[in-house]
Structures are given as structure tokens and as C-alpha cells.
Design a protein around this motif. Structure first.
Motif, PDB file in Angstrom:
ATOM      1  N   UNK A  26       0.794  -1.190  -0.098  1.00 32.56           N
ATOM      2  CA  UNK A  26      -0.016  -0.059  -0.015  1.00 32.56           C
ATOM      3  C   UNK A  26       0.905   1.330   0.258  1.00 32.56           C
ATOM      4  N   UNK A  27       1.916   1.392   0.753  1.00 29.49           N
ATOM      5  CA  UNK A  27       2.592   2.233   1.009  1.00 29.49           C
ATOM      6  C   UNK A  27       3.609   2.579  -0.599  1.00 29.49           C
ATOM      7  N   UNK A  28       3.884   1.541  -1.074  1.00 25.77           N
ATOM      8  CA  UNK A  28       4.784   1.706  -2.219  1.00 25.77           C
ATOM      9  C   UNK A  28       3.659   2.089  -3.452  1.00 25.77           C
ATOM     10  N   UNK A  29       2.805   1.594  -3.412  1.00 25.98           N
ATOM     11  CA  UNK A  29       1.740   1.890  -4.315  1.00 25.98           C
ATOM     12  C   UNK A  29       1.251   3.434  -4.483  1.00 25.98           C
ATOM     13  N   UNK A  30       1.434   4.347  -3.224  1.00 26.92           N
ATOM     14  CA  UNK A  30       0.948   5.510  -3.126  1.00 26.92           C
ATOM     15  C   UNK A  30       2.201   6.251  -3.709  1.00 26.92           C
ATOM     16  N   UNK A  31       3.435   5.797  -3.353  1.00 26.21           N
ATOM     17  CA  UNK A  31       4.880   6.552  -3.574  1.00 26.21           C
ATOM     18  C   UNK A  31       5.159   6.355  -5.276  1.00 26.21           C
ATOM     19  N   UNK A  48      -0.816  -6.698  -5.171  1.00 21.48           N
ATOM     20  CA  UNK A  48      -0.277  -7.837  -4.574  1.00 21.48           C
ATOM     21  C   UNK A  48      -1.630  -9.018  -5.028  1.00 21.48           C
ATOM     22  N   UNK A  49      -0.905 -10.357  -5.036  1.00 21.36           N
ATOM     23  CA  UNK A  49      -1.824 -11.498  -5.265  1.00 21.36           C
ATOM     24  C   UNK A  49      -1.690 -12.485  -4.012  1.00 21.36           C
ATOM     25  N   UNK A  50      -2.968 -12.683  -3.402  1.00 16.56           N
ATOM     26  CA  UNK A  50      -2.951 -13.393  -2.264  1.00 16.56           C
ATOM     27  C   UNK A  50      -3.731 -14.815  -2.546  1.00 16.56           C
ATOM     28  N   UNK A 100      -1.547 -12.882 -11.610  1.00 13.72           N
ATOM     29  CA  UNK A 100      -0.374 -12.191 -11.779  1.00 13.72           C
ATOM     30  C   UNK A 100      -0.381 -11.522 -13.331  1.00 13.72           C
ATOM     31  N   UNK A 101      -0.355 -12.634 -14.149  1.00  9.45           N
ATOM     32  CA  UNK A 101      -0.664 -11.999 -15.472  1.00  9.45           C
ATOM     33  C   UNK A 101      -1.407 -10.840 -15.907  1.00  9.45           C
ATOM     34  N   UNK A 102      -2.838 -10.994 -15.154  1.00  8.46           N
ATOM     35  CA  UNK A 102      -3.703  -9.993 -15.634  1.00  8.46           C
ATOM     36  C   UNK A 102      -3.177  -8.871 -15.053  1.00  8.46           C
ATOM     37  N   UNK A 103      -2.534  -8.584 -13.909  1.00 12.60           N
ATOM     38  CA  UNK A 103      -1.875  -7.275 -13.459  1.00 12.60           C
ATOM     39  C   UNK A 103      -0.846  -6.853 -14.169  1.00 12.60           C
ATOM     40  N   UNK A 104       0.059  -7.829 -14.798  1.00 15.53           N
ATOM     41  CA  UNK A 104       1.078  -7.482 -15.746  1.00 15.53           C
ATOM     42  C   UNK A 104       0.518  -6.901 -17.032  1.00 15.53           C
ATOM     43  N   UNK A 105      -0.515  -7.249 -17.506  1.00 18.77           N
ATOM     44  CA  UNK A 105      -1.068  -7.195 -18.810  1.00 18.77           C
ATOM     45  C   UNK A 105      -1.416  -5.409 -19.058  1.00 18.77           C
ATOM     46  N   UNK A 115      -6.146  -0.482 -10.814  1.00 17.84           N
ATOM     47  CA  UNK A 115      -6.016  -1.324  -9.634  1.00 17.84           C
ATOM     48  C   UNK A 115      -4.814  -0.470  -8.980  1.00 17.84           C
ATOM     49  N   UNK A 116      -4.695  -0.105  -7.616  1.00 17.20           N
ATOM     50  CA  UNK A 116      -3.635   0.737  -6.975  1.00 17.20           C
ATOM     51  C   UNK A 116      -3.598   0.165  -5.612  1.00 17.20           C
TER      52      UNK A 116
END
Length: 246
Positions: free
Chosen positions: A163-168, A178-180, A221-226, A232-233
Motif C-alpha cells: 500500500x505504501x509503495x503504491x502511493x509513492x 499483490x496477489x493473495x 499475476x498475468x492480468x496485473x502485468x497485462x 488497480x492501485x
């Protein structure tokens, strides 16, 4: 950035990491395959990446050590870009929390949490707008799993770091999520004490009546990479077949 798309996957010599590397290759990425000990297994992943018609490189590093991450990134100086960074490598011991030794919890946090920060800092010079960062968490980061008292808290910390990296990084045009995953049928599952009971309980709790597969986590993961989920943040996408609904 120009040239072929490139992804770096940590812990990619086997299991979920291997599935992610191969899926990204299938989707058109050249892939850096990070591993720690098993070079033969990493080369097997490399062969699978090349079978998909993409280039690959193996890179040995303990990602929990910032100096080794920095050395790995220097070894990739021939690359002009890095479009996707996937932190999949993880470590932990499976025993009751009160039986954990100090060095075991320290190691888990170094590899499962701190490594993502070292990787991001090393990768940023190669990452431009549109790049993606994805980390692998687990449902043990948000609920109690037997004998998961080291890994679970480290995954909870990882999700906070996301979450912190996403904002920065969002102002730079870099998305972080992330994928859980729920319980997945891999060799790592068999490292759990009483893993057969754990698996049976997970199957009973899952509406679909089965465990997940490494390829199914790789697909998320691939859907996020696509680039199709760029709005999504800082999110934790849960891929557990509905097991945590009960």
C-alpha cells in the motif's frame, strides 16, 4: 522505453514462481529468473521460457540481502528496461509461533518483506510509466493458519508495504499490487506439518471443492502485468477459490 518487454520474477525456479515466469513468457515477456540454490531447476524454468519463444536469463541472489539484490541488478546491466517486477520468493518455518527462534522470524521478514523494497529500489532506474510491481501474499496474512506464525505476520507486513509503495510510485506511472493465494497444490505445501489434513480442510472449505493450482495464481499475476487493470492501485487480489468466504 523501447525494445521487448522484460519481467523479473523472484523465486522462479519452481512452483508458483516457475508458473508465473512461463505465463509471462507466453504473454510476450522476456524473463529474468531469480533463484537462490537450485541452479538446475532455474535452468529448467529457463528452458520453458525459451520454449515459449522468449529470451530468459537466470540470476542467482538471496533477495533478502540488499547487497545481493544490488549485485543482481548490476548483472542485468545489458537490459534497457524492466516492465514487470514480481516478488514471489518467500521463506518460513512451519511450527507453532511460540516455538519460533529469533533468527527464523528475522529471516522470514528479510526475504518476504524487506526484499521487495530492495528489489524496487534496484529496479526503478529500469522502470518507466506503465511498469508493474506485483508481490505474492497469502491468506495467512489476514487470518490465522495453523503453524504459519512466522510467514503469516510477514505477509501481513508485505501487504502494508504494498500500500505504501503504491502511493509513492503511482505518480511515476508505476502500479503496485499483490496477489493473495489460498492453499495451492505445490511441493511447498508438503513442507507443512500434517499437510494432508490441512489440504483436506482447505478443500472442504472451498466452494469449488479443490485446491488451487500454480497456473491459476500465475493467471492473476498475468492480468496485473497485462496493463488491463491499471486502475488497480495498492490492492490485494485474493485468489483462493472462495475458501475464505466461510
Amino acid at each position: 522505453m523501447s525494445g521487448d518487454k522484460v519481467a523479473l520474477v523472484t523465486g522462479a525456479s519452481r512452483g508458483i514462481g516457475r508458473s508465473i515466469a512461463v505465463r509471462l513468457a507466453r504473454d510476450g515477456f522476456d524473463v529474468v529468473i531469480n533463484y537462490l540454490r537450485n541452479e538446475d531447476a532455474a535452468k529448467q524454468t529457463l528452458a520453458l521460457v525459451e520454449k515459449e519463444g522468449r529470451r530468459g536469463w537466470v540470476a542467482c541472489a538471496n533477495v533478502g540481502e540488499p547487497d545481493e539484490v544490488a549485485a543482481m541488478m548490476r548483472s542485468l546491466g545489458h537490459l534497457s528496461r524492466l516492465d514487470v517486477l514480481v516478488h514471489n520468493a518467500a521463506i518460513g518455518t512451519f511450527k507453532p509461533l511460540l516455538d519460533i527462534r529469533p533468527n527464523q522470524i528475522e529471516l522470514a521478514f528479510k526475504v518476504n518483506v524487506c526484499a521487495l523494497l530492495w528489489l524496487v529500489k534496484g529496479a526503478l532506474p529500469l522502470m518507466g510509466p506503465g511498469s508493474k510491481i506485483v508481490a505474492l501474499s497469502s491468506v495467512g496474512g489476514s487470518r490465522v493458519v495453523p503453524n504459519y506464525g512466522v510467514v503469516g505476520p510477514s505477509k501481513a507486513a508485505l501487504e502494508s508495504l504494498i500500500r505504501y509503495l503504491a502511493v509513492d510510485l503511482r505518480p511515476r506511472g508505476i502500479t503496485v499490487n499483490a496477489v493473495s493465494g489460498g492453499l495451492v497444490d505445490t511441493d511447498a505445501l508438503r513442507a507443512f506439518p500434517d499437510w494432508e489434513k490441512l489440504a483436506a480442510d482447505a478443500v472442504a472449505a472451498t466452494p469449488g471443492g479443490r485446491l488451487g493450482g500454480a497456473d491459476e495464481i500465475a493467471s492473476v499475476v498475468a492480468s496485473l502485468a497485462s496493463g488491463q487493470l491499471d486502475w488497480m492501485c495498492g490492492q490485494i487480489l485474493r485468489a483462493d477459490g472462495g475458501a475464505t468466504l466461510r
